[in-house]
Design a protein around this motif. Structure first.
Motif, mmCIF file in Angstrom:
data_model
loop_
_atom_site.group_PDB
_atom_site.id
_atom_site.type_symbol
_atom_site.label_atom_id
_atom_site.label_comp_id
_atom_site.label_asym_id
_atom_site.label_seq_id
_atom_site.Cartn_x
_atom_site.Cartn_y
_atom_site.Cartn_z
ATOM 1 N N PHE A 9 -1.156 63.614 29.243
ATOM 2 C CA PHE A 9 -0.669 63.876 30.601
ATOM 3 C C PHE A 9 -0.463 65.381 30.762
ATOM 4 O O PHE A 9 0.374 65.977 30.083
ATOM 5 C CB PHE A 9 0.645 63.139 30.859
ATOM 6 C CG PHE A 9 1.275 63.484 32.189
ATOM 7 C CD1 PHE A 9 0.620 63.229 33.383
ATOM 8 C CD2 PHE A 9 2.525 64.098 32.237
ATOM 9 C CE1 PHE A 9 1.200 63.556 34.609
ATOM 10 C CE2 PHE A 9 3.114 64.428 33.451
ATOM 11 C CZ PHE A 9 2.444 64.156 34.636
ATOM 12 N N HIS A 10 -1.254 65.979 31.668
ATOM 13 C CA HIS A 10 -1.185 67.438 31.836
ATOM 14 C C HIS A 10 -0.738 67.859 33.230
ATOM 15 O O HIS A 10 -0.587 69.053 33.510
ATOM 16 C CB HIS A 10 -2.537 68.076 31.502
ATOM 17 C CG HIS A 10 -3.688 67.543 32.308
ATOM 18 N ND1 HIS A 10 -3.904 67.889 33.621
ATOM 19 C CD2 HIS A 10 -4.694 66.693 31.969
ATOM 20 C CE1 HIS A 10 -4.984 67.275 34.065
ATOM 21 N NE2 HIS A 10 -5.488 66.533 33.088
ATOM 22 N N ASN A 11 -0.567 66.883 34.148
ATOM 23 C CA ASN A 11 -0.066 67.166 35.500
ATOM 24 C C ASN A 11 -0.897 68.250 36.182
ATOM 25 O O ASN A 11 -0.378 69.230 36.692
ATOM 26 C CB ASN A 11 1.411 67.566 35.449
ATOM 27 C CG ASN A 11 2.067 67.562 36.811
ATOM 28 O OD1 ASN A 11 1.569 66.943 37.748
ATOM 29 N ND2 ASN A 11 3.168 68.267 36.937
ATOM 30 N N TYR A 12 -2.208 68.053 36.193
ATOM 31 C CA TYR A 12 -3.142 69.020 36.793
ATOM 32 C C TYR A 12 -2.965 70.413 36.177
ATOM 33 O O TYR A 12 -2.946 71.419 36.881
ATOM 34 C CB TYR A 12 -2.979 69.080 38.312
ATOM 35 C CG TYR A 12 -3.203 67.770 39.004
ATOM 36 C CD1 TYR A 12 -4.400 67.074 38.873
ATOM 37 C CD2 TYR A 12 -2.205 67.218 39.811
ATOM 38 C CE1 TYR A 12 -4.593 65.863 39.512
ATOM 39 C CE2 TYR A 12 -2.410 66.002 40.459
ATOM 40 C CZ TYR A 12 -3.606 65.337 40.308
ATOM 41 O OH TYR A 12 -3.808 64.127 40.945
ATOM 42 N N GLY A 13 -2.852 70.441 34.855
ATOM 43 C CA GLY A 13 -2.780 71.713 34.134
ATOM 44 C C GLY A 13 -1.425 72.372 34.128
ATOM 45 O O GLY A 13 -1.253 73.431 33.507
ATOM 46 N N ARG A 14 -0.433 71.736 34.767
ATOM 47 C CA ARG A 14 0.885 72.366 34.862
ATOM 48 C C ARG A 14 1.798 72.049 33.692
ATOM 49 O O ARG A 14 2.758 72.773 33.444
ATOM 50 C CB ARG A 14 1.578 71.954 36.168
ATOM 51 C CG ARG A 14 0.904 72.481 37.432
ATOM 52 C CD ARG A 14 1.745 72.225 38.662
ATOM 53 N NE ARG A 14 1.815 70.816 39.011
ATOM 54 C CZ ARG A 14 1.059 70.232 39.938
ATOM 55 N NH1 ARG A 14 0.155 70.943 40.598
ATOM 56 N NH2 ARG A 14 1.185 68.952 40.218
ATOM 57 N N ARG A 15 1.539 70.965 32.981
ATOM 58 C CA ARG A 15 2.433 70.580 31.887
ATOM 59 C C ARG A 15 1.918 71.136 30.564
ATOM 60 O O ARG A 15 0.853 70.748 30.082
ATOM 61 C CB ARG A 15 2.584 69.070 31.796
ATOM 62 C CG ARG A 15 3.631 68.664 30.758
ATOM 63 C CD ARG A 15 3.774 67.158 30.646
ATOM 64 N NE ARG A 15 4.713 66.831 29.601
ATOM 65 C CZ ARG A 15 5.987 66.520 29.799
ATOM 66 N NH1 ARG A 15 6.479 66.496 31.019
ATOM 67 N NH2 ARG A 15 6.781 66.229 28.795
ATOM 68 N N ILE A 16 2.677 72.057 29.983
ATOM 69 C CA ILE A 16 2.339 72.640 28.682
ATOM 70 C C ILE A 16 3.601 72.620 27.819
ATOM 71 O O ILE A 16 4.615 73.219 28.212
ATOM 72 C CB ILE A 16 1.825 74.088 28.829
ATOM 73 C CG1 ILE A 16 0.568 74.112 29.719
ATOM 74 C CG2 ILE A 16 1.500 74.686 27.468
ATOM 75 C CD1 ILE A 16 0.096 75.510 30.046
#
Length: 251
Positions: free
Chosen positions: A202-209
Protein backbone atom coordinates in the motif's frame (compact mmCIF):
# COMPACT_ATOMS: atom_id res chain seq x y z
CA UNK A 1 1.59 -23.79 -12.72
CA UNK A 2 -1.11 -21.30 -11.70
CA UNK A 3 -0.44 -17.57 -11.71
CA UNK A 4 -2.50 -15.71 -9.10
CA UNK A 5 -2.90 -11.95 -8.69
CA UNK A 6 -4.45 -10.05 -5.80
CA UNK A 7 -5.34 -6.53 -6.84
CA UNK A 8 -6.92 -3.80 -4.73
CA UNK A 9 -8.29 -1.49 -7.43
CA UNK A 10 -9.08 1.37 -5.01
CA UNK A 11 -12.73 2.39 -5.11
CA UNK A 12 -13.79 5.08 -7.58
CA UNK A 13 -13.58 8.35 -5.60
CA UNK A 14 -13.68 11.98 -6.69
CA UNK A 15 -11.08 12.93 -4.07
CA UNK A 16 -8.45 10.98 -6.05
CA UNK A 17 -8.49 13.55 -8.87
CA UNK A 18 -6.44 12.29 -11.81
CA UNK A 19 -6.15 8.95 -10.02
CA UNK A 20 -9.89 8.36 -9.87
CA UNK A 21 -10.58 4.81 -11.10
CA UNK A 22 -11.99 5.73 -14.49
CA UNK A 23 -8.87 7.82 -15.14
CA UNK A 24 -6.67 4.77 -14.44
CA UNK A 25 -8.43 2.09 -16.44
CA UNK A 26 -5.79 1.89 -19.20
CA UNK A 27 -3.10 1.35 -16.58
CA UNK A 28 -5.21 -1.27 -14.78
CA UNK A 29 -5.79 -3.24 -17.98
CA UNK A 30 -2.13 -2.89 -18.95
CA UNK A 31 -1.02 -4.35 -15.62
CA UNK A 32 -3.36 -7.33 -16.02
CA UNK A 33 -2.38 -7.84 -19.65
CA UNK A 34 1.36 -7.73 -18.89
CA UNK A 35 1.10 -10.17 -15.97
CA UNK A 36 -1.48 -12.41 -17.64
CA UNK A 37 -2.61 -14.14 -14.41
CA UNK A 38 -4.84 -17.19 -14.41
CA UNK A 39 -6.72 -16.08 -11.30
CA UNK A 40 -7.38 -12.58 -9.97
CA UNK A 41 -8.85 -11.55 -6.65
CA UNK A 42 -9.97 -7.91 -6.71
CA UNK A 43 -10.89 -5.62 -3.82
CA UNK A 44 -12.82 -2.32 -3.50
CA UNK A 45 -14.84 -2.89 -6.68
CA UNK A 46 -18.07 -0.88 -7.00
CA UNK A 47 -20.95 -1.76 -9.32
CA UNK A 48 -19.75 0.41 -12.24
CA UNK A 49 -16.24 -0.97 -11.76
CA UNK A 50 -17.58 -4.54 -11.91
CA UNK A 51 -19.37 -3.65 -15.15
CA UNK A 52 -16.06 -2.37 -16.49
CA UNK A 53 -14.35 -5.65 -15.60
CA UNK A 54 -17.15 -7.71 -17.19
CA UNK A 55 -16.82 -5.72 -20.40
CA UNK A 56 -13.04 -5.53 -20.69
CA UNK A 57 -11.62 -8.75 -19.26
CA UNK A 58 -12.62 -10.77 -22.29
CA UNK A 59 -10.39 -13.75 -21.51
CA UNK A 60 -11.85 -14.08 -18.02
CA UNK A 61 -15.07 -14.98 -16.29
CA UNK A 62 -15.74 -12.43 -13.52
CA UNK A 63 -17.97 -13.46 -10.60
CA UNK A 64 -18.98 -11.61 -7.46
CA UNK A 65 -21.27 -9.07 -5.86
CA UNK A 66 -21.23 -6.10 -3.51
CA UNK A 67 -20.87 -6.36 0.25
CA UNK A 68 -24.04 -4.84 1.71
CA UNK A 69 -27.44 -6.38 2.40
CA UNK A 70 -28.58 -5.60 -1.16
CA UNK A 71 -25.35 -7.08 -2.58
CA UNK A 72 -24.31 -3.62 -3.72
CA UNK A 73 -21.47 -1.20 -2.85
CA UNK A 74 -17.84 -2.28 -2.89
CA UNK A 75 -16.90 -5.92 -3.20
CA UNK A 76 -14.11 -8.33 -4.02
CA UNK A 77 -14.96 -10.25 -7.19
CA UNK A 78 -12.94 -13.13 -8.57
CA UNK A 79 -11.80 -13.48 -12.19
CA UNK A 80 -10.53 -16.70 -13.76
CA UNK A 81 -9.26 -17.56 -17.22
CA UNK A 82 -11.99 -19.10 -19.35
CA UNK A 83 -9.59 -21.52 -21.04
CA UNK A 84 -7.96 -22.60 -17.75
CA UNK A 85 -10.85 -23.26 -15.39
CA UNK A 86 -14.43 -24.42 -15.17
CA UNK A 87 -16.47 -23.03 -12.26
CA UNK A 88 -18.08 -25.94 -10.41
CA UNK A 89 -19.09 -24.15 -7.21
CA UNK A 90 -19.39 -20.63 -5.85
CA UNK A 91 -20.16 -19.34 -2.37
CA UNK A 92 -20.40 -15.97 -0.66
CA UNK A 93 -20.37 -15.55 3.11
CA UNK A 94 -19.96 -12.55 5.36
CA UNK A 95 -17.20 -12.15 7.93
CA UNK A 96 -19.55 -12.07 10.89
CA UNK A 97 -21.16 -14.26 13.54
CA UNK A 98 -24.01 -14.72 11.02
CA UNK A 99 -22.06 -15.42 7.81
CA UNK A 100 -25.14 -16.29 5.78
CA UNK A 101 -26.77 -12.92 6.45
CA UNK A 102 -25.84 -10.46 3.67
CA UNK A 103 -24.40 -7.22 4.98
CA UNK A 104 -23.73 -8.56 8.49
CA UNK A 105 -20.55 -7.87 10.45
CA UNK A 106 -18.80 -8.75 13.71
CA UNK A 107 -19.67 -5.37 15.21
CA UNK A 108 -17.47 -4.26 18.10
CA UNK A 109 -14.41 -2.48 16.75
CA UNK A 110 -15.30 -3.20 13.10
CA UNK A 111 -15.89 -0.24 10.80
CA UNK A 112 -19.34 0.46 9.36
CA UNK A 113 -18.44 -1.52 6.24
CA UNK A 114 -19.50 -5.19 6.01
CA UNK A 115 -16.80 -7.60 4.92
CA UNK A 116 -17.16 -10.96 3.19
CA UNK A 117 -15.40 -13.60 1.14
CA UNK A 118 -16.09 -15.25 -2.17
CA UNK A 119 -15.18 -18.92 -2.59
CA UNK A 120 -14.80 -20.36 -6.09
CA UNK A 121 -14.45 -24.10 -6.56
CA UNK A 122 -12.59 -24.50 -9.84
CA UNK A 123 -11.78 -27.42 -12.09
CA UNK A 124 -8.34 -26.83 -13.61
CA UNK A 125 -8.75 -28.02 -17.19
CA UNK A 126 -5.04 -28.60 -17.93
CA UNK A 127 -4.37 -30.59 -14.77
CA UNK A 128 -7.75 -32.25 -14.26
CA UNK A 129 -7.62 -31.05 -10.66
CA UNK A 130 -10.08 -29.25 -8.41
CA UNK A 131 -8.90 -26.28 -6.36
CA UNK A 132 -10.58 -23.87 -3.99
CA UNK A 133 -9.91 -20.15 -4.34
CA UNK A 134 -11.04 -17.69 -1.65
CA UNK A 135 -10.75 -13.94 -2.05
CA UNK A 136 -11.48 -11.42 0.71
CA UNK A 137 -10.90 -7.95 2.15
CA UNK A 138 -10.79 -7.73 5.94
CA UNK A 139 -11.59 -4.67 8.00
CA UNK A 140 -9.30 -1.64 7.95
CA UNK A 141 -10.22 -0.47 11.48
CA UNK A 142 -10.83 -3.30 13.93
CA UNK A 143 -8.05 -5.69 14.91
CA UNK A 144 -10.51 -7.84 16.87
CA UNK A 145 -12.70 -7.99 13.76
CA UNK A 146 -9.70 -9.05 11.69
CA UNK A 147 -8.76 -11.79 14.16
CA UNK A 148 -12.34 -13.08 14.13
CA UNK A 149 -12.20 -13.02 10.33
CA UNK A 150 -9.02 -15.12 10.39
CA UNK A 151 -10.68 -17.69 12.65
CA UNK A 152 -13.72 -17.87 10.37
CA UNK A 153 -11.55 -18.24 7.29
CA UNK A 154 -9.59 -21.02 8.99
CA UNK A 155 -12.85 -22.90 9.61
CA UNK A 156 -13.68 -22.65 5.92
CA UNK A 157 -10.20 -23.72 4.86
CA UNK A 158 -10.30 -26.76 7.18
CA UNK A 159 -13.52 -27.95 5.53
CA UNK A 160 -11.92 -27.64 2.08
CA UNK A 161 -8.44 -29.02 2.85
CA UNK A 162 -8.91 -32.13 0.71
CA UNK A 163 -8.35 -29.79 -2.27
CA UNK A 164 -5.48 -27.41 -3.06
CA UNK A 165 -6.26 -24.07 -1.40
CA UNK A 166 -5.55 -20.48 -2.39
CA UNK A 167 -6.53 -17.51 -0.21
CA UNK A 168 -5.88 -13.96 -1.39
CA UNK A 169 -6.85 -10.47 -0.39
CA UNK A 170 -6.18 -7.21 1.33
CA UNK A 171 -5.93 -8.19 5.01
CA UNK A 172 -5.13 -4.69 6.33
CA UNK A 173 -2.47 -6.19 8.59
CA UNK A 174 1.32 -6.53 8.72
CA UNK A 175 2.98 -9.98 8.42
CA UNK A 176 3.78 -10.23 12.15
CA UNK A 177 0.28 -9.23 13.28
CA UNK A 178 -1.82 -11.73 15.30
CA UNK A 179 -4.41 -12.01 12.53
CA UNK A 180 -1.82 -13.04 9.93
CA UNK A 181 0.05 -15.36 12.30
CA UNK A 182 -3.26 -17.02 13.11
CA UNK A 183 -3.86 -17.91 9.45
CA UNK A 184 -0.49 -19.66 9.32
CA UNK A 185 -0.73 -21.34 12.72
CA UNK A 186 -2.20 -24.73 11.82
CA UNK A 187 0.47 -27.24 10.84
CA UNK A 188 -2.09 -29.76 9.58
CA UNK A 189 -3.45 -27.23 7.09
CA UNK A 190 0.00 -26.37 5.71
CA UNK A 191 -1.10 -22.95 4.52
CA UNK A 192 1.93 -20.88 3.50
CA UNK A 193 2.46 -17.23 2.64
CA UNK A 194 3.50 -17.05 -1.01
CA UNK A 195 4.27 -13.35 -0.52
CA UNK A 196 6.50 -13.78 2.54
CA UNK A 197 9.58 -12.15 1.02
CA UNK A 198 7.82 -9.25 -0.68
CA UNK A 199 7.98 -5.58 0.37
CA UNK A 200 5.07 -3.29 1.24
CA UNK A 201 2.11 -3.00 -1.10
CA UNK A 202 0.00 0.00 0.00
CA UNK A 203 1.68 3.19 -1.22
CA UNK A 204 -1.27 5.64 -1.31
CA UNK A 205 -0.38 6.91 -4.80
CA UNK A 206 3.29 7.26 -3.86
CA UNK A 207 2.61 9.24 -0.70
CA UNK A 208 3.20 6.51 1.88
CA UNK A 209 6.90 5.93 2.62
CA UNK A 210 7.65 3.29 3.75
CA UNK A 211 4.87 1.29 2.16
CA UNK A 212 2.51 -0.87 4.24
CA UNK A 213 2.30 -4.59 3.50
CA UNK A 214 -1.32 -5.72 3.61
CA UNK A 215 -1.92 -7.68 0.37
CA UNK A 216 -1.28 -11.42 0.52
CA UNK A 217 -1.57 -14.69 -1.35
CA UNK A 218 -1.66 -17.79 0.87
CA UNK A 219 -1.74 -21.34 -0.45
CA UNK A 220 -1.21 -25.00 0.34
CA UNK A 221 0.56 -25.19 -3.03
CA UNK A 222 4.29 -24.54 -3.31
CA UNK A 223 5.26 -21.10 -4.55
CA UNK A 224 7.55 -21.03 -7.58
CA UNK A 225 7.90 -17.22 -7.70
CA UNK A 226 6.19 -14.10 -6.37
CA UNK A 227 6.54 -10.35 -6.90
CA UNK A 228 4.78 -7.03 -6.64
CA UNK A 229 3.91 -5.17 -9.84
CA UNK A 230 5.96 -1.98 -9.97
CA UNK A 231 3.77 1.11 -10.04
CA UNK A 232 5.63 4.06 -11.54
CA UNK A 233 3.20 6.90 -12.33
CA UNK A 234 2.67 7.99 -15.93
CA UNK A 235 1.88 11.70 -16.04
CA UNK A 236 0.98 11.41 -12.37
CA UNK A 237 -1.42 8.49 -12.88
CA UNK A 238 -0.81 5.27 -10.93
CA UNK A 239 -2.19 1.77 -11.44
CA UNK A 240 -3.81 1.96 -8.00
CA UNK A 241 -2.96 3.02 -4.46
CA UNK A 242 -1.82 -0.59 -3.88
CA UNK A 243 0.72 -2.58 -5.85
CA UNK A 244 -0.86 -5.63 -7.45
CA UNK A 245 0.75 -8.79 -6.05
CA UNK A 246 1.46 -11.91 -8.12
CA UNK A 247 2.45 -15.47 -7.17
CA UNK A 248 3.07 -18.48 -9.42
CA UNK A 249 2.05 -21.70 -7.68
CA UNK A 250 2.82 -25.30 -8.54
CA UNK A 251 -0.19 -27.57 -8.83
Amino acid sequence: MIKVMTFNLRTDSEIDGINRFFCRTDRVLEAIRNENPDLIGFQEVTGPMREFLYKNLNDYTVVGCGSNAKLQREGNPIAFKKDKFELIGFETAWLSDSPNVPGSSFGGDQSKYPRYYHLARLHALDDDATLVYINTHTDHVGQNAREKASRLLLEVLRKEKQNPLILSGDFNALPNSPEIRLLLSEEDLELRDATANLPGTFHNYGRRIPTFKCDYIFSTLSCYESHIVEDIPVNGVYISDHNPVVATLEI
